[in-house]
Design a protein around this motif. Structure first.
Motif, PDB file in Angstrom:
ATOM      1  N   ILE A 329      17.519 -50.183 -68.603  1.00 23.25           N
ATOM      2  CA  ILE A 329      17.502 -51.527 -68.032  1.00 23.25           C
ATOM      3  C   ILE A 329      18.367 -51.628 -66.783  1.00 23.25           C
ATOM      4  CG2 ILE A 329      18.209 -53.930 -68.428  1.00 23.25           C
ATOM      5  CD1 ILE A 329      17.256 -53.659 -71.291  1.00 23.25           C
ATOM      6  N   ALA A 330      19.566 -51.070 -66.845  1.00 19.83           N
ATOM      7  CA  ALA A 330      20.491 -51.176 -65.706  1.00 19.83           C
ATOM      8  C   ALA A 330      21.257 -49.877 -65.531  1.00 19.83           C
ATOM      9  CB  ALA A 330      21.448 -52.342 -65.928  1.00 19.83           C
ATOM     10  N   HIS A 331      21.776 -49.701 -64.321  1.00 24.58           N
ATOM     11  CA  HIS A 331      22.560 -48.492 -64.051  1.00 24.58           C
ATOM     12  C   HIS A 331      23.906 -48.564 -64.754  1.00 24.58           C
ATOM     13  CE1 HIS A 331      19.930 -46.469 -61.180  1.00 24.58           C
ATOM     14  NE2 HIS A 331      19.590 -47.684 -60.744  1.00 24.58           N
ATOM     15  N   ARG A 332      24.411 -49.766 -64.929  1.00 18.63           N
ATOM     16  CA  ARG A 332      25.681 -49.911 -65.624  1.00 18.63           C
ATOM     17  C   ARG A 332      25.443 -50.054 -67.123  1.00 18.63           C
ATOM     18  NH1 ARG A 332      26.685 -55.252 -67.017  1.00 18.63           N
ATOM     19  NH2 ARG A 332      25.302 -56.806 -66.047  1.00 18.63           N
ATOM     20  N   HIS A 333      26.488 -49.863 -67.871  1.00 20.06           N
ATOM     21  CA  HIS A 333      26.386 -50.024 -69.322  1.00 20.06           C
ATOM     22  C   HIS A 333      26.304 -51.507 -69.683  1.00 20.06           C
ATOM     23  CE1 HIS A 333      26.981 -49.424 -73.599  1.00 20.06           C
ATOM     24  NE2 HIS A 333      27.903 -50.374 -73.566  1.00 20.06           N
ATOM     25  N   ILE A 334      25.307 -51.840 -70.558  1.00 19.07           N
ATOM     26  CA  ILE A 334      25.196 -53.215 -71.053  1.00 19.07           C
ATOM     27  C   ILE A 334      25.170 -53.185 -72.577  1.00 19.07           C
ATOM     28  CG2 ILE A 334      23.997 -54.106 -69.013  1.00 19.07           C
ATOM     29  CD1 ILE A 334      21.363 -53.871 -70.575  1.00 19.07           C
ATOM     30  N   GLY A 335      25.705 -54.270 -73.172  1.00 16.01           N
ATOM     31  CA  GLY A 335      25.749 -54.338 -74.634  1.00 16.01           C
ATOM     32  C   GLY A 335      24.409 -54.760 -75.228  1.00 16.01           C
ATOM     33  N   THR A 336      23.754 -55.748 -74.590  1.00 18.76           N
ATOM     34  CA  THR A 336      22.445 -56.228 -75.051  1.00 18.76           C
ATOM     35  C   THR A 336      21.578 -56.520 -73.833  1.00 18.76           C
ATOM     36  OG1 THR A 336      22.972 -58.591 -75.042  1.00 18.76           O
ATOM     37  CG2 THR A 336      23.548 -57.344 -77.028  1.00 18.76           C
ATOM     38  N   PRO A 337      20.229 -56.456 -74.012  1.00 22.52           N
ATOM     39  CA  PRO A 337      19.336 -56.768 -72.884  1.00 22.52           C
ATOM     40  C   PRO A 337      19.503 -58.193 -72.371  1.00 22.52           C
ATOM     41  CG  PRO A 337      18.143 -55.606 -74.616  1.00 22.52           C
ATOM     42  CD  PRO A 337      19.478 -55.969 -75.190  1.00 22.52           C
ATOM     43  N   HIS A 338      19.976 -59.106 -73.228  1.00 24.73           N
ATOM     44  CA  HIS A 338      20.140 -60.493 -72.831  1.00 24.73           C
ATOM     45  C   HIS A 338      21.145 -60.665 -71.692  1.00 24.73           C
ATOM     46  CE1 HIS A 338      18.380 -60.818 -76.871  1.00 24.73           C
ATOM     47  NE2 HIS A 338      17.909 -61.990 -76.486  1.00 24.73           N
ATOM     48  N   GLU A 367      15.108 -47.391 -62.674  1.00 18.38           N
ATOM     49  CA  GLU A 367      14.574 -46.393 -61.748  1.00 18.38           C
ATOM     50  C   GLU A 367      13.767 -47.014 -60.618  1.00 18.38           C
ATOM     51  OE1 GLU A 367      12.861 -42.842 -63.062  1.00 18.38           O
ATOM     52  OE2 GLU A 367      14.290 -42.506 -64.694  1.00 18.38           O
ATOM     53  N   THR A 368      13.618 -48.337 -60.667  1.00 22.00           N
ATOM     54  CA  THR A 368      12.984 -49.033 -59.537  1.00 22.00           C
ATOM     55  C   THR A 368      14.038 -49.484 -58.528  1.00 22.00           C
ATOM     56  OG1 THR A 368      13.113 -51.226 -60.579  1.00 22.00           O
ATOM     57  CG2 THR A 368      11.173 -49.879 -61.075  1.00 22.00           C
ATOM     58  N   GLU A 369      15.313 -49.278 -58.867  1.00 23.99           N
ATOM     59  CA  GLU A 369      16.407 -49.734 -58.021  1.00 23.99           C
ATOM     60  C   GLU A 369      17.253 -48.538 -57.592  1.00 23.99           C
ATOM     61  OE1 GLU A 369      18.363 -52.166 -60.804  1.00 23.99           O
ATOM     62  OE2 GLU A 369      16.927 -53.838 -60.697  1.00 23.99           O
ATOM     63  N   GLU A 370      17.840 -48.660 -56.446  1.00 23.06           N
ATOM     64  CA  GLU A 370      18.715 -47.591 -55.959  1.00 23.06           C
ATOM     65  C   GLU A 370      20.047 -47.677 -56.697  1.00 23.06           C
ATOM     66  OE1 GLU A 370      20.684 -46.023 -51.761  1.00 23.06           O
ATOM     67  OE2 GLU A 370      19.155 -47.601 -51.782  1.00 23.06           O
ATOM     68  N   ALA A 371      20.536 -46.523 -57.137  1.00 24.43           N
ATOM     69  CA  ALA A 371      21.801 -46.503 -57.874  1.00 24.43           C
ATOM     70  C   ALA A 371      22.933 -46.922 -56.948  1.00 24.43           C
ATOM     71  CB  ALA A 371      22.072 -45.116 -58.438  1.00 24.43           C
ATOM     72  N   PRO A 372      23.849 -47.754 -57.407  1.00 23.07           N
ATOM     73  CA  PRO A 372      24.963 -48.186 -56.549  1.00 23.07           C
ATOM     74  C   PRO A 372      25.905 -47.011 -56.256  1.00 23.07           C
ATOM     75  CG  PRO A 372      25.297 -48.932 -58.805  1.00 23.07           C
ATOM     76  CD  PRO A 372      23.924 -48.355 -58.761  1.00 23.07           C
ATOM     77  N   ALA A 373      26.615 -47.076 -55.111  1.00 20.67           N
ATOM     78  CA  ALA A 373      27.555 -46.013 -54.734  1.00 20.67           C
ATOM     79  C   ALA A 373      28.730 -45.998 -55.705  1.00 20.67           C
ATOM     80  CB  ALA A 373      28.056 -46.250 -53.316  1.00 20.67           C
ATOM     81  N   ALA A 374      29.272 -44.760 -55.973  1.00 28.19           N
ATOM     82  CA  ALA A 374      30.395 -44.629 -56.901  1.00 28.19           C
ATOM     83  C   ALA A 374      31.653 -45.195 -56.261  1.00 28.19           C
ATOM     84  CB  ALA A 374      30.611 -43.165 -57.267  1.00 28.19           C
ATOM     85  N   PRO A 375      32.460 -45.945 -56.970  1.00 28.43           N
ATOM     86  CA  PRO A 375      33.686 -46.514 -56.388  1.00 28.43           C
ATOM     87  C   PRO A 375      34.675 -45.406 -56.057  1.00 28.43           C
ATOM     88  CG  PRO A 375      33.618 -46.857 -58.769  1.00 28.43           C
ATOM     89  CD  PRO A 375      32.288 -46.297 -58.395  1.00 28.43           C
TER      90      PRO A 375
END
Length: 415
Positions: A329-338, A367-375
């Motif tokens: 769903i997202a490049h970052r970790h999420i707890g729930t899809p909501h 995978e439809t989005e560009e991964a954000p740059a690493a901090p």
């Protein structure tokens, strides 16, 4: 005068005999003159028809007349509507006046007497009769059944009829519902005939129809839970879930009353007289309709249909849903899809894997989005402790010191 003519002339005696024969014949023909009286039933032949009466030869010394009102129990516009020249009729003597040579006859009286007996027999046997609509009146139709018969509006058809104006002259098939001779009341029904035919046809269909059979029918009624389709005299139900492969909110989205649709028989219940039908079963399935643009690696639009703990189900074509696992769903970790999605949301997804045979498709949003740059990584300060003079290095201070710089004062003692 020629001899031949003279030879054929009758003598006075012969003329007397001829007149006597004619008189005898006339007397024989009018043998019922003295017996004819009011109330008698006679046979006659119609010899003339006027607008308001008919003339009948009953073998009497003068013709009788049938007034318009005595021709039928139903009001007529003219006599020709009831009789025609040459027709044999049975009549009842209404009045007779030899002095005025007036003989009034009634066809209606004879027809009525016969009709009561015949209608009673039809009522007992429930036999169907036919009668023409003579008039349209308030509340129903008037028919001629030898008597004035009445068909209430509610007994004309199986369905509601708002306007009966075009029923005049039609021939109806009727059953006798009620007879009351004292009140001169005759009630008939065509609806009973139609109901019997409907039930017979319904049983025939229930006994002949088979599960899996594909047939055409007309949409009869739309309801919140589906549509009823007439498949030849009996209605079957297409539940709203069987109308299409995609989700349907209201039946009116797809059909209207009167539409001809193709359906498949899902279930037949003769005992309860129920038939379950499907419209979507005769249509290609959504997985069979997937276009070439829906292939692994393609990015397609979709609608979030359901959110679950492990991901989101997204519709990418009518009736085709794929799973976006929570890790996709997202490049970052999420707890729930909501946290990032909501039902009904329009999104783009990438097809990771497609298996039409098993009706499974794996999708990805990230995978439809560009991964954000690493901090950037943060630098931690370093410190060292000098064993000789407890020197502590400060941030950004160089630690590369020479021996002279660190121990110069001590080394000077040995010089």
């Amino acid at each position: 005068m020629s001899e031949e003519t003279k030879m054929h002339e009758n003598t006075p005696e012969e003329n007397t005999e001829a007149n006597a024969e004619q008189t005898a014949e006339a007397e024989a023909g009018y043998a019922n003159i003295t017996a004819l009286k009011k109330g008698d039933t006679v046979q006659g032949k119609v010899v003339k028809v006027d607008n308001d009466q008919a003339f009948v030869d009953i073998g009497y010394k003068y013709d009788g007349i049938i007034p318009l009102r005595e021709l039928s129990s139903i009001p007529l516009e003219n006599a020709a509507a009831a009789v025609e020249v040459g027709q044999e009729v049975e009549l009842k003597v209404v009045t007779i006046d030899d002095e005025k040579e007036k003989l009034v006859l009634s066809k209606r009286a004879v027809d009525s007497e016969k009709a009561w007996d015949e209608l009673q027999a039809k009522l007992d046997s429930q036999e169907t009769i036919e009668a023409a609509v003579a008039d349209v009146v308030k509340g129903g139709l008037v028919v001629d059944v030898g008597l004035r018969g009445f068909v209430p509006a509610s007994m004309v058809e199986r369905h509601y009829v708002e306007d009966f104006s075009d029923y005049k002259g039609r021939t109806l098939r009727l059953k006798v519902k009620e007879l009351d001779r004292e009140k001169n009341k005759v009630i008939l029904s065509q609806k009973d005939v139609l109901d019997e035919e409907f039930e017979a046809n319904k049983q025939r269909i229930l006994n002949s129809i088979e599960v899996g059979q594909e047939i055409e029918g007309a949409v009869q009624r739309l309801t919140p839970f589906g549509v009823f389709v007439d498949i030849g005299g009996i209605d079957g139900l297409v539940h709203i879930s069987e109308m299409a492969w995609h989700h349907v909110e209201q039946a009116s989205e797809l059909v209207k009353e009167g539409d001809i649709v193709k359906v498949q028989v899902l279930k037949v219940d003769p005992e309860n007289e129920r038939i379950s039908l499907s419209m979507k079963a005769v249509q290609p399935g959504p997985w069979e309709q997937l276009g070439d643009h829906i292939q692994p690696g393609a990015i397609v639009p979709g609608t979030v249909k359901r959110l679950v703990s492990f991901g989101a189900f997204v519709e990418i074509a009518p009736g085709v849903e794929g799973l976006v696992h929570i890790s996709q769903i997202a490049h970052r970790h999420i707890g729930t899809p909501h946290e990032v999605l909501e039902e009904g949301q329009e999104i783009n997804v990438k097809i990771l894997d497609l298996n039409p045979a098993e009706k499974r498709v794996s999708l990805s949003i990230k995978e439809t989005e560009e991964a954000p740059a690493a901090p950037p990584k943060s630098e931690k300060p370093r410190k060292e402790k000098d064993s000789a003079n407890d020197y502590v290095a400060q941030p950004n201070q160089s630690l590369s010191l020479t021996l002279g710089e660190r121990f110069g004062d001590k080394l000077s003692k040995f010089k």
